[in-house]
Enzyme design. Sequence first.
Site, PDB file in Angstrom:
ATOM      1  N   HIS A   1       0.850  -1.189   0.000  1.00 35.44           N
ATOM      2  CA  HIS A   1       0.000   0.000   0.000  1.00 35.44           C
ATOM      3  C   HIS A   1       0.888   1.242   0.000  1.00 35.44           C
ATOM      4  CE1 HIS A   1      -4.000  -1.804   1.654  1.00 35.44           C
ATOM      5  NE2 HIS A   1      -3.304  -2.731   1.019  1.00 35.44           N
ATOM      6  N   LYS A   2       0.348   2.324  -0.495  1.00 33.04           N
ATOM      7  CA  LYS A   2       1.060   3.612  -0.442  1.00 33.04           C
ATOM      8  C   LYS A   2       1.198   4.006   1.030  1.00 33.04           C
ATOM      9  CE  LYS A   2       0.938   8.122  -2.793  1.00 33.04           C
ATOM     10  NZ  LYS A   2       1.150   9.027  -1.662  1.00 33.04           N
TER      11      LYS A   2
END
Length: 210
Positions: A83-84
Site C-alpha cells: 500500500h502507499k
Amino acid sequence: MYGADPNDPHPMAGFPQICFIRNTVTNPNIIIGDYTYYDDPEDSENFERNVLYHFPFIGDRLIIGKFCALARGVKFIMNGGNHKIDGFSTYPFQIFGNGWDKLALQPSDFPYKGDTVIGNDVWIGYEAVMMPGVHVGDGAIIAAKSVVVNDVPPYTIVGGNPAKCIRQRFTDEVIKTLLSVAWWDWEIEKITRNLEKIVAADLDALLKCE
C-alpha cells in the site's frame, strides 16, 4: 538410472503430496528450477495459490532455483500487496471507484522491492513467509513459520519474525568454494555419481568429483 525424472510432476510413486512444481506452474512470472519440490497433502500441484498479490500489471517475478525443498504452507508475498505509505492514510480508496478513483494513483506511487529470488538447494520450512523482493542465497535454510523481510546470505540458517540469522552453516571460505563448485549446475549424471559427496561435508572429496 539417473535419479528422478524432472518432468514428472509426482516423482514418488503413490505419494502425490510431493510435486516437482516446474511442471505445474503456469504463470510466466513464476520461474522454477528443476527438481524443486513442494510438499503438501492438499493439492501439491497448485503451488501458485501460495504466491499472493502477484498481479501481472506489476511485472515482478518469483524466481526459485534448482533442488529446493518447499514445505507445506510457504507463502510468497509479492509487490501487489503493498500500500502507499507516505501519506497519512494507507487505505486504498481508489480501488473502490464511485468518486474515490479521483486519486488516480499510478503503480509507481506504491513501494516496489523488485523480484523475489530464491537460490538453489534452499530449504524453506513449514508456513514460512517471504516478503516482496527478498533474495535468499544458495544453500540457505528458512526455519518454520519465519517471516523473511531481508536478504538471506548463502548457507545461512534464519528463523523468527522477523527472521534473523541463527548461524552460518559453514565458514566463509567453505561457502565461497561451494558457490564456485555450484554442484546443482552439474549434469545429472555427474550429480548421481557423486551423491554421497554432495550430501557429506568433505570439501576435498567434493572438489575431486568427476
